[in-house]
Design a protein around this motif. Sequence first.
Motif, mmCIF file in Angstrom:
data_model
loop_
_atom_site.group_PDB
_atom_site.id
_atom_site.type_symbol
_atom_site.label_atom_id
_atom_site.label_comp_id
_atom_site.label_asym_id
_atom_site.label_seq_id
_atom_site.Cartn_x
_atom_site.Cartn_y
_atom_site.Cartn_z
ATOM 1 N N ARG A 6 28.979 83.554 55.322
ATOM 2 C CA ARG A 6 28.225 83.636 54.068
ATOM 3 C C ARG A 6 27.505 82.311 53.845
ATOM 4 N NH1 ARG A 6 32.170 84.058 49.813
ATOM 5 N NH2 ARG A 6 33.665 83.343 51.372
ATOM 6 N N PRO A 7 26.311 82.333 53.239
ATOM 7 C CA PRO A 7 25.550 81.102 53.039
ATOM 8 C C PRO A 7 26.008 80.345 51.783
ATOM 9 C CG PRO A 7 24.262 82.970 52.268
ATOM 10 C CD PRO A 7 25.542 83.536 52.829
ATOM 11 N N PHE A 8 26.043 79.007 51.905
ATOM 12 C CA PHE A 8 26.386 78.145 50.782
ATOM 13 C C PHE A 8 25.413 76.969 50.736
ATOM 14 C CE2 PHE A 8 30.293 80.261 51.987
ATOM 15 C CZ PHE A 8 30.787 80.696 50.756
ATOM 16 N N ALA A 22 26.226 78.183 56.562
ATOM 17 C CA ALA A 22 26.907 79.478 56.540
ATOM 18 C C ALA A 22 28.229 79.373 57.292
ATOM 19 C CB ALA A 22 26.031 80.556 57.171
ATOM 20 N N ALA A 23 29.260 79.999 56.729
ATOM 21 C CA ALA A 23 30.572 79.995 57.373
ATOM 22 C C ALA A 23 31.396 81.140 56.818
ATOM 23 C CB ALA A 23 31.285 78.663 57.142
ATOM 24 N N GLY A 24 32.356 81.590 57.603
ATOM 25 C CA GLY A 24 33.218 82.691 57.190
ATOM 26 C C GLY A 24 34.586 82.232 56.734
ATOM 27 N N SER A 25 34.870 80.929 56.849
ATOM 28 C CA SER A 25 36.165 80.409 56.423
ATOM 29 C C SER A 25 35.971 79.008 55.864
ATOM 30 C CB SER A 25 37.153 80.358 57.593
ATOM 31 O OG SER A 25 36.742 79.376 58.545
ATOM 32 N N LEU A 26 36.929 78.581 55.040
ATOM 33 C CA LEU A 26 36.869 77.244 54.459
ATOM 34 C C LEU A 26 36.921 76.191 55.554
ATOM 35 C CD1 LEU A 26 36.924 75.332 51.998
ATOM 36 C CD2 LEU A 26 39.423 75.585 51.978
ATOM 37 N N ARG A 27 37.793 76.393 56.525
ATOM 38 C CA ARG A 27 37.919 75.428 57.624
ATOM 39 C C ARG A 27 36.608 75.336 58.405
ATOM 40 N NH1 ARG A 27 40.858 70.978 58.920
ATOM 41 N NH2 ARG A 27 40.970 70.699 61.181
ATOM 42 N N GLY A 28 35.979 76.486 58.655
ATOM 43 C CA GLY A 28 34.718 76.473 59.389
ATOM 44 C C GLY A 28 33.625 75.765 58.619
ATOM 45 N N ARG A 61 37.299 82.483 49.666
ATOM 46 C CA ARG A 61 36.954 83.877 49.985
ATOM 47 C C ARG A 61 36.382 84.613 48.773
ATOM 48 N NH1 ARG A 61 41.753 83.616 53.215
ATOM 49 N NH2 ARG A 61 42.993 84.518 51.526
ATOM 50 N N ALA A 62 36.709 84.132 47.558
ATOM 51 C CA ALA A 62 36.228 84.802 46.345
ATOM 52 C C ALA A 62 34.883 84.265 45.862
ATOM 53 C CB ALA A 62 37.270 84.631 45.237
ATOM 54 N N LEU A 63 34.360 83.224 46.510
ATOM 55 C CA LEU A 63 33.100 82.628 46.061
ATOM 56 C C LEU A 63 31.908 83.511 46.417
ATOM 57 C CD1 LEU A 63 33.532 78.866 47.053
ATOM 58 C CD2 LEU A 63 33.736 79.870 44.775
ATOM 59 N N PRO A 64 30.955 83.626 45.523
ATOM 60 C CA PRO A 64 29.738 84.384 45.857
ATOM 61 C C PRO A 64 28.839 83.577 46.795
ATOM 62 C CG PRO A 64 29.545 83.440 43.669
ATOM 63 C CD PRO A 64 30.948 83.159 44.135
ATOM 64 N N PRO A 65 27.975 84.219 47.549
ATOM 65 C CA PRO A 65 27.032 83.488 48.406
ATOM 66 C C PRO A 65 26.161 82.546 47.574
ATOM 67 C CG PRO A 65 27.058 85.826 48.950
ATOM 68 C CD PRO A 65 27.847 85.686 47.692
ATOM 69 N N GLN A 66 25.705 81.478 48.212
ATOM 70 C CA GLN A 66 24.814 80.479 47.610
ATOM 71 C C GLN A 66 25.498 79.617 46.543
ATOM 72 O OE1 GLN A 66 22.056 79.787 48.987
ATOM 73 N NE2 GLN A 66 21.838 81.610 50.278
ATOM 74 N N THR A 67 26.829 79.653 46.488
ATOM 75 C CA THR A 67 27.535 78.743 45.574
ATOM 76 C C THR A 67 27.269 77.302 45.999
ATOM 77 O OG1 THR A 67 29.295 80.352 45.161
ATOM 78 C CG2 THR A 67 29.794 78.036 44.696
ATOM 79 N N GLU A 68 27.032 76.441 45.031
ATOM 80 C CA GLU A 68 26.773 75.029 45.341
ATOM 81 C C GLU A 68 28.099 74.273 45.445
ATOM 82 O OE1 GLU A 68 24.036 71.256 43.830
ATOM 83 O OE2 GLU A 68 23.768 73.253 42.969
ATOM 84 N N LEU A 69 28.274 73.604 46.588
ATOM 85 C CA LEU A 69 29.517 72.898 46.876
ATOM 86 C C LEU A 69 29.243 71.427 47.173
ATOM 87 C CD1 LEU A 69 31.083 75.531 49.308
ATOM 88 C CD2 LEU A 69 31.499 75.321 46.845
ATOM 89 N N VAL A 70 30.260 70.618 47.003
ATOM 90 C CA VAL A 70 30.180 69.189 47.308
ATOM 91 C C VAL A 70 31.231 68.867 48.372
ATOM 92 C CG1 VAL A 70 30.381 66.835 46.409
ATOM 93 C CG2 VAL A 70 29.372 68.631 44.993
ATOM 94 N N LEU A 71 30.811 68.178 49.425
ATOM 95 C CA LEU A 71 31.719 67.752 50.482
ATOM 96 C C LEU A 71 32.146 66.321 50.205
ATOM 97 C CD1 LEU A 71 33.154 68.108 53.199
ATOM 98 C CD2 LEU A 71 31.019 67.428 54.329
ATOM 99 N N LEU A 72 33.448 66.115 50.085
ATOM 100 C CA LEU A 72 33.999 64.797 49.786
ATOM 101 C C LEU A 72 34.665 64.218 51.024
ATOM 102 C CD1 LEU A 72 35.700 65.631 46.360
ATOM 103 C CD2 LEU A 72 33.455 64.583 46.734
ATOM 104 N N GLY A 73 34.333 62.978 51.327
ATOM 105 C CA GLY A 73 35.002 62.271 52.398
ATOM 106 C C GLY A 73 36.296 61.645 51.904
ATOM 107 N N PRO A 74 37.082 61.038 52.787
ATOM 108 C CA PRO A 74 38.339 60.400 52.372
ATOM 109 C C PRO A 74 38.102 59.374 51.269
ATOM 110 C CG PRO A 74 38.179 60.507 54.765
ATOM 111 C CD PRO A 74 36.843 60.928 54.243
ATOM 112 N N GLY A 75 38.875 59.472 50.192
ATOM 113 C CA GLY A 75 38.772 58.510 49.098
ATOM 114 C C GLY A 75 37.697 58.802 48.075
ATOM 115 N N GLU A 76 36.839 59.812 48.336
ATOM 116 C CA GLU A 76 35.775 60.147 47.388
ATOM 117 C C GLU A 76 36.273 61.166 46.365
ATOM 118 O OE1 GLU A 76 31.716 59.474 50.010
ATOM 119 O OE2 GLU A 76 32.613 61.475 49.964
ATOM 120 N N SER A 77 35.663 61.157 45.176
ATOM 121 C CA SER A 77 36.035 62.103 44.134
ATOM 122 C C SER A 77 34.786 62.675 43.489
ATOM 123 C CB SER A 77 36.907 61.417 43.071
ATOM 124 O OG SER A 77 36.193 60.364 42.452
ATOM 125 N N TRP A 78 34.931 63.833 42.876
ATOM 126 C CA TRP A 78 33.808 64.486 42.207
ATOM 127 C C TRP A 78 34.324 65.141 40.934
ATOM 128 C CZ3 TRP A 78 28.716 64.313 42.634
ATOM 129 C CH2 TRP A 78 27.950 65.272 41.970
#
Length: 333
Positions: A6-8, A22-28, A61-78
């Motif tokens: 699904r696209p994000f 796009a990915a089908g799993s959180l890990r991916g 798995r419950a998120l709709p497509p095109q949900t906006e996400l933030v990728l955090l590296g070690p020590g980062e917060s949002w």
Amino acid sequence: MAEPPRPFRLRGCGGPQKFGVAAGSLRGLLRKGCRLLQLPLPGSRLCLYEDGTELTESYFRALPPQTELVLLGPGESWRGCASDIERLLAAFCSQQDAVVEAARRLLTDERAPHRQKLLADLIHNLSENILAEDKEDDKKWFEGLESRFKNKSSYMRHSCESRMRGYMREVSGFISNVHPAAQDAYRGIIDLMADKLKSVKYNGCYFDRREEEEAARLCTAEGWFSCQGPFDSSDCPCKHSINPYSNRESRILFSTWNLDHIIEKKRAVVPELAEAVKTRDGREVNWEYFYQLLFTLDNLKLVHIACHKKTNHNLSCDKTRIYRKRKQTHEIS
């Protein structure tokens, strides 16, 4: 069966640029995002842009497509949209008048309550000298304070130190409840704790935004503090946040926030210490464990007054850590 991709919309916390992934799993998705933003996979995680909620596989798995996400590296917060406001405060500090005027124009047309609050907060904070540190640069912030405070961080350190001294007085005052035969030993532990507190300047660094290591556990470099949620939660449901460095009103309001003991000070920690001293029977009381529970972030959470639950936490000290083995000395024959 593998989930179809699904696209994000993905972004890092350091900039506004967004990427379609796009990915089908959180890990991916996490693996692709780390490769795209050049972040290490260990320690990185994904959260919602809107409110900072960290994702689990089931939540993903419950998120709709095109949900906006933030990728955090070690020590980062949002912290959700408020994090974007923080960047605006820093980036547009030299253009405050223009930004405030633009935000006011937007506010007159805005109807969504959440965005109205964000714009109002932006106007409120940009109208103040949030990055000023010294008294001569923000005299209004210091109104009502003693003249000995020459910069904001010195007062904030004093504020935290005062709380720690108050905890120490409570521990000392409990001695009247200690068995008479154990009061000298209890007093000795109090002295050890007091010396430890003095050596670290009563942990005033927790509120000092200039202290990079310890203060970073509670606030950002700009001085934003986030409520860490009630003792029985890992997050604040209302996303309370405050910057006591921004203006006089916020400084005063911050004094109502609490450093809440997860394992309660009065109900659990201090009575357990008194009992440990009374029943030690030749064993050495692990006073440093009790010190951590009373005076450090190991057992303290910063919470908004609405999240400070004064009901019984029903938590107790770790019985395996109350005593410790005495150091062995070996004679050389």
